[in-house]
Design a protein around this motif. Structure first.
Motif, PDB file in Angstrom:
ATOM      1  N   UNK A 203      29.494   5.559 -51.294  1.00 29.86           N
ATOM      2  CA  UNK A 203      28.323   5.315 -50.315  1.00 29.86           C
ATOM      3  C   UNK A 203      28.784   5.393 -49.069  1.00 29.86           C
ATOM      4  N   UNK A 204      29.843   4.806 -48.958  1.00 31.87           N
ATOM      5  CA  UNK A 204      30.555   4.639 -47.489  1.00 31.87           C
ATOM      6  C   UNK A 204      30.809   5.877 -47.041  1.00 31.87           C
ATOM      7  N   UNK A 205      31.369   6.837 -47.868  1.00 26.91           N
ATOM      8  CA  UNK A 205      31.878   8.109 -47.325  1.00 26.91           C
ATOM      9  C   UNK A 205      30.593   8.964 -47.073  1.00 26.91           C
ATOM     10  N   UNK A 206      29.534   8.733 -47.611  1.00 23.53           N
ATOM     11  CA  UNK A 206      28.232   9.612 -47.111  1.00 23.53           C
ATOM     12  C   UNK A 206      27.914   9.233 -45.608  1.00 23.53           C
ATOM     13  N   UNK A 207      28.434   8.066 -45.147  1.00 18.15           N
ATOM     14  CA  UNK A 207      28.112   7.672 -43.788  1.00 18.15           C
ATOM     15  C   UNK A 207      28.996   8.063 -42.686  1.00 18.15           C
ATOM     16  N   UNK A 208      30.237   8.613 -43.169  1.00 16.31           N
ATOM     17  CA  UNK A 208      31.156   9.100 -42.244  1.00 16.31           C
ATOM     18  C   UNK A 208      31.312  10.539 -42.489  1.00 16.31           C
ATOM     19  N   UNK A 209      30.579  11.604 -42.337  1.00 22.74           N
ATOM     20  CA  UNK A 209      30.614  12.954 -42.525  1.00 22.74           C
ATOM     21  C   UNK A 209      31.714  13.585 -41.866  1.00 22.74           C
ATOM     22  N   UNK A 255      33.400  19.182 -48.362  1.00 26.78           N
ATOM     23  CA  UNK A 255      32.288  19.888 -47.333  1.00 26.78           C
ATOM     24  C   UNK A 255      30.985  19.530 -47.732  1.00 26.78           C
ATOM     25  N   UNK A 256      30.809  19.530 -49.168  1.00 34.95           N
ATOM     26  CA  UNK A 256      29.455  19.147 -49.616  1.00 34.95           C
ATOM     27  C   UNK A 256      29.040  17.999 -49.805  1.00 34.95           C
ATOM     28  N   UNK A 257      29.594  16.847 -49.874  1.00 41.56           N
ATOM     29  CA  UNK A 257      29.255  15.563 -50.402  1.00 41.56           C
ATOM     30  C   UNK A 257      28.538  14.991 -49.235  1.00 41.56           C
ATOM     31  N   UNK A 258      28.975  15.280 -47.867  1.00 44.80           N
ATOM     32  CA  UNK A 258      28.090  14.528 -46.628  1.00 44.80           C
ATOM     33  C   UNK A 258      26.689  14.859 -46.622  1.00 44.80           C
ATOM     34  N   UNK A 259      26.422  16.220 -47.071  1.00 42.16           N
ATOM     35  CA  UNK A 259      25.163  16.708 -46.731  1.00 42.16           C
ATOM     36  C   UNK A 259      23.978  16.382 -47.714  1.00 42.16           C
TER      37      UNK A 259
END
Length: 351
Positions: A203-209, A255-259
């Motif tokens: 969840x933290x990683x999604x906030x730091x694309x 590459x895909x996870x943040x979107x």
């Protein structure tokens, strides 16, 4: 939240993938400078596979979590055929008339990998979502299975290289890990949104694309070294084949996870109206590039803009004159010939 069907930032990512594929193919065709970086932009193929895995598996996950029927197989296959086959057939016919060899290579890969996955996804979807309720334990078990599939591709590539079977490198097992990345993210996204999985570092990683995209860029630069094999179609060593496939899997994941949970800024850039339009043409751009490249010569700096402009024009003409009319006619036909089926809650399969 789990019922949303569009992830707007995927449009921009699909466009980036298409551009990367075209640049890598032009580089291969023209023996471009910076061959290492340019050749590794074939990572675009891996991004396409991951996006397909995410979008096609997610409806099965939604059905599993809601206790409803999974997507019907025949309507799904019909929709896939209407979307894919017209462009594929046009590109192959044009290539066979003008540039036979690229057509052969593209057709073999298309038939061995994406089309096979599209046909198998109804069965895979049922296999990976059925038989038990979507508890936290069952979700984690399926995530583990999908993670294991990401290892299959690198191992397959190493084995077929070591045993001298290059044709087998075009088969689905070599690329299944890239599809599995998208499938795993579809399962994680729905499970996280419904509370089946608790909060975690992800969840933290999604906030730091920017961090994840920076890692993806660093891995791409490492893969641009001879560690990941030759820059042309020469045979790699087994170790090089394994490392390249494994690194591409990691790059695609980053590459895909943040979107999946994009910020407003990410949506503005990757999910803009222009990106949405370009995404509709991306499949045609990738397919028709082989036709264009077979007709032009010259240095990389000349071939690249010519290829981009020509393929974009062909893709636009194909989409508005062929693809969209066929899809609309197919949907209209399906609506008028298929009777509505109303099911009560009790008619849903037990989970």
């Amino acid at each position: 939240m789990t019922r949303r069907t569009r992830f707007p930032a995927l449009d921009g990512l699909r466009v980036i993938a298409a551009l990367a594929v075209v640049v890598s193919q032009v580089g291969l065709h023209s023996q471009a400078p910076l061959a290492g970086v340019v050749s590794r932009l074939d990572i675009g193929w891996a991004i396409f596979c991951a996006i397909s895995g995410f979008l096609l598996y997610r409806p099965h996950v939604l059905a599993w979590f809601s206790g409803t029927l999974p997507p019907l197989t025949l309507p799904y296959l019909r929709g896939r055929a209407l979307r894919i086959l017209p462009v594929l057939l046009l590109a192959v016919v044009l290539s066979m008339l003008l540039v036979p060899e690229p057509a052969t290579v593209y057709l073999r890969w298309a038939l061995c990998t994406p089309l096979v996955f599209f046909v198998l996804i109804p069965g895979l979807g049922r296999l990976l979502t059925g038989y038990e309720r979507p508890t936290r334990r069952s979700v984690r078990w399926r995530l583990f299975v999908l993670l294991a599939l990401t290892v299959l591709g690198p191992v397959w590539m190493a084995v077929v290289t070591a045993t001298g079977h290059p044709e087998a490198a075009l088969w689905l097992p070599g690329y299944l890990g890239w599809f599995a990345v998208g499938m795993g993210m579809a399962l994680w996204q729905v499970a996280r949104a419904t509370g089946r999985l608790g909060a975690s570092t992800l969840d933290i990683l999604t906030s730091v694309p920017a961090t994840l995209w920076g890692i993806a860029a660093a891995l791409l630069l490492i893969s641009a070294t001879p560690l990941a094999g030759p820059y042309d179609n020469s045979m790699p060593t087994p170790a090089q084949a394994l490392l390249k496939n494994l690194m591409y899997t990691a790059i695609v994941a980053c590459a895909l996870f943040p979107v999946l949970s994009p910020s407003a800024r990410t949506i503005r850039v990757l999910g803009s109206r222009q990106a949405r339009l370009a995404a509709r043409l991306s499949y045609g751009v990738v397919a028709y590039q082989f036709v264009v490249l077979g007709l032009i010569t010259g240095p990389f700096a000349v071939q690249l803009p010519v290829t981009l402009v020509a393929t974009a024009a062909l893709a636009a003409a194909s989409y508005y004159l062929v693809e969209r009319p066929i899809m609309r006619r197919g949907k209209k036909s399906a609506t008028t010939t298929t009777p509505s089926i109303v099911t009560s809650p009790s008619s849903s399969p037990a989970r």
